[in-house]
Scaffold this active site. Structure first.
Site, PDB file in Angstrom:
ATOM      1  CG  ASP A 164       9.167  -3.665  -4.727  1.00 14.52           C
ATOM      2  OD1 ASP A 164       8.251  -2.418  -4.497  1.00 14.52           O
ATOM      3  OD2 ASP A 164       9.719  -3.822  -5.626  1.00 14.52           O
ATOM      4  CD  GLU A 167       3.963  -4.095  -4.110  1.00 15.36           C
ATOM      5  OE1 GLU A 167       3.341  -2.821  -4.091  1.00 15.36           O
ATOM      6  OE2 GLU A 167       5.176  -4.211  -4.482  1.00 15.36           O
TER       7      GLU A 167
END
Length: 611
Positions: A323, A352
């Site tokens: 993330d 990400e």
């Protein structure tokens, strides 16, 4: 009397020196990096001297400004799996001891095969997929309890719900499962997304237990499927147990306290960026409830490295999705990534990197020539293709093409593949848990859904499908995140519509499901779309044609973005068609003559296996 006094003193010292936390809770023998740093936490534990049994060597003992922590690094080189004992002494007398275990690794654990372009990843919002065990919906150890009536509350989806529906996921053609984070998130509200974790060694009890997570991994492996952990390096939650008693002041980025990131990820490589802007991107907090971790602190960085490796070994993981990768300290996150891939050479990690320019995204992929300009290598094997997702959210509504609209957007996206060191290791998707639902953008237009799915199934990279798309689920992000993270119908006892079963699906849901299942099940068998080369042709009349091919197999994809049917002359594509005279359309099964013009319906796609 003296004996009683000594006994009381001994008992009080035991209570005084109680160890509250040991992390990692155990480790593994035979690791590539033989050193492991063990954190002991307890009241005033730093006042003690540490020794260890069984001829194990202590390489370093590090104490911090907080007397409640002590970090002990041991060398496990050539040490077999076994239990041994740490002793904590004061004034040369042992006050208390703690047993620690080195466990046996699975065979060939270091050489595990990760997910790659031959896989299709199914992403589920863990709290919203299926409630397999209603008894764990609420737990006394965490604050927020289940409230399915609250769109932003805990709804009860759990690990058992995933396990019970693995047959469904497999029937879709998925070969890997990516659940959103499962570790404990003890926030008072909105804890369902679990990106603000409060204990990174413990599965949230509302999802299940560590043992149930291990069972999920095992059940996937029985089906020759893979488990991807959603890992968060940039931040923890404000309720993480360490936030009450930080090991060091600079464990977090402090201003002092909170300051929000400016979200300007370009400052990480912008030659013209001011120092303060770069600092506020990396060091600012993502949101106020998520304290920003300082990866430039060696103790914190090693803690994150070991935690990641521990989960890989413990749960037999097959990959990570990380993330907010590009919000981390870029030097620290590169060290984290390299440490993991040094330990597991074939382990895939997708970061990400939510940017809208291919050069900027390519900067973050391992061995990037763009990164090399700045003498930087992230060591990150994979990034997410957000520019393709951007295009997929508009193209199918652009009925009339020009220099900037229509199928040219897809074409231009792939013309920039030269920027990526490894375009085959890019994750492709049209939506995820943070974006608008595709079926909302296109108002559940089945033809447009088919075109979007066909695209990610046949272009280079690793396709990812977001749960519920395959039954036509929709959701408008402008109405709140809960709208794009709805409960999967049938995941809760008493749901009127059970889309997990063919008998429970509506006619519309079945139409979406059948197409998706057929497409991705076919994809599993075709090496040309896994690792084949790509050749595409400049779109004409809003029709995009490309080929994926190996020495042995070739497919032709034709996308007609016009409202009306079009006739396509095949002579232009002869260099790719070569001696093939026909192609089998993989959805309808029809044979298409390649020697004649091809008639293709409006807003439709043909995927032809060439014969």
């Amino acid at each position: 009397m003296k004996k009683i006094f000594l006994l009381v003193l001994f008992i009080s010292s035991q209570l005084f020196a109680q160890i509250d936390k040991v992390e990692p809770p155990f480790w593994y023998a035979g690791m590539h990096n033989p050193e492991v740093q063990i954190m002991f936490y307890g009241k005033d534990i730093a006042q003690y001297e540490v020794a260890v049994s069984n001829a194990i060597i202590i390489k370093n003992v590090q104490k911090t400004e907080n007397p409640n922590y002590i970090f002990v690094t041991i060398d496990t080189k050539n040490i077999q799996a076994q239990d041994f004992v740490f002793s904590f002494s004061k004034n040369k007398k042992v006050t208390f001891t703690k047993k620690y275990s080195l466990k046996q690794r699975r065979q060939n654990a270091a050489l595990r095969k990760s997910y790659d372009a031959s896989d299709m990843i199914y992403l589920v919002m863990s709290d919203r997929f299926a409630n397999g065990n209603p008894n764990n919906d609420s737990d006394k150890s965490v604050i927020e309890k289940a409230d399915r009536k609250n769109p932003g509350g805990r709804h009860g989806g759990d690990i058992e719900g995933m396990i019970q529906n693995l047959d469904y996921i497999q029937e879709l053609g998925a070969t890997a499962l990516w659940p959103t984070p499962l570790c404990e998130d003890n926030d008072k509200r909105y804890s369902y997304h679990t990106y603000g974790q409060s204990d990174v060694y413990k599965i949230d009890p509302r999802f299940g237990t560590n043992e149930e997570y291990l069972k999920l991994s095992s059940e996937l492996h029985k089906r020759n499927m893979k488990l991807i952990m959603d890992y968060v390096t940039n931040h923890w939650g404000s309720e993480h147990w360490m936030m009450k008693d930080l090991p060091t002041y600079d464990w977090l980025h402090q201003f002092p306290g909170y300051a929000q990131t400016n979200y300007k990820m370009t400052t990480q490589f912008d030659k013209n960026a001011s120092d303060i802007d770069a600092k506020m991107c990396m060091d600012g907090w993502f949101v106020k409830s998520m304290p920003d971790l300082n990866q430039s602190n060696p103790l914190l960085l090693n803690y994150l490295i070991q935690n990641a490796i521990w989960w890989i070994e413990y749960a037999d993981l097959d990959g990570f999705r990380v993330d907010t990768y590009s919000y981390n300290d870029k030097v620290g996150i590169a060290k984290w990534t390299k440490a993991i891939t040094d330990e597991y050479p074939y382990f895939n990690i997708v970061g990400e990197v939510w940017m809208h320019n291919q050069a900027q995204m390519a900067f973050w992929q391992k061995d990037s020539k763009i990164g090399a300009i700045e003498n930087y290598n992230s060591y990150l094997p994979s990034v997410m293709d957000f520019t393709l997702q951007d295009a997929a959210g508009t193209v199918f509504n652009e009925d009339e093409a020009n220099w900037e609209k229509g199928m040219i957007k897809f074409y231009e996206n792939f013309t920039n593949d030269f920027l990526y060191p490894n375009p085959n290791s890019i994750m492709t998707f049209v939506e995820n848990h943070d974006t608008n639902r595709l079926n909302t953008i296109y108002k559940n237009d089945f033809k447009k859904y088919q075109m979007a799915m066909a695209l990610i199934a046949t272009v280079r990279g690793i396709p990812q499908l977001y749960y519920g798309s395959e039954i036509g689920m929709n959701g408008d992000k402008s109405k709140g995140d809960s709208e794009i993270r709805k409960d999967f119908p049938g995941g809760w006892k008493g749901d009127a519509n059970n889309a997990f079963l063919k008998s429970g699906r509506t006619e519309e849901q079945q139409k979406f499901f059948d197409f998706t299942s057929k497409l991705f099940t076919w994809r599993k068998t075709n090496e040309a779309v896994h690792f084949g080369k790509m050749k595409h042709y400049v779109p004409e009349n809003n029709i995009y044609v490309y080929f994926r091919y190996t020495d042995n197999k070739s497919i032709m994809v034709i996308m007609n973005n016009n409202v009306n049917s079009q006739s396509l002359k095949t002579s232009r594509f002869q260099e790719s068609i070569q001696n093939n005279t026909s192609g089998k359309e993989i959805i309808s099964g029809k044979s298409i003559d390649l020697k004649s013009d091809i008639l293709i319906e409006g807003k439709s796609v043909l995927i032809l296996e060439l014969n």
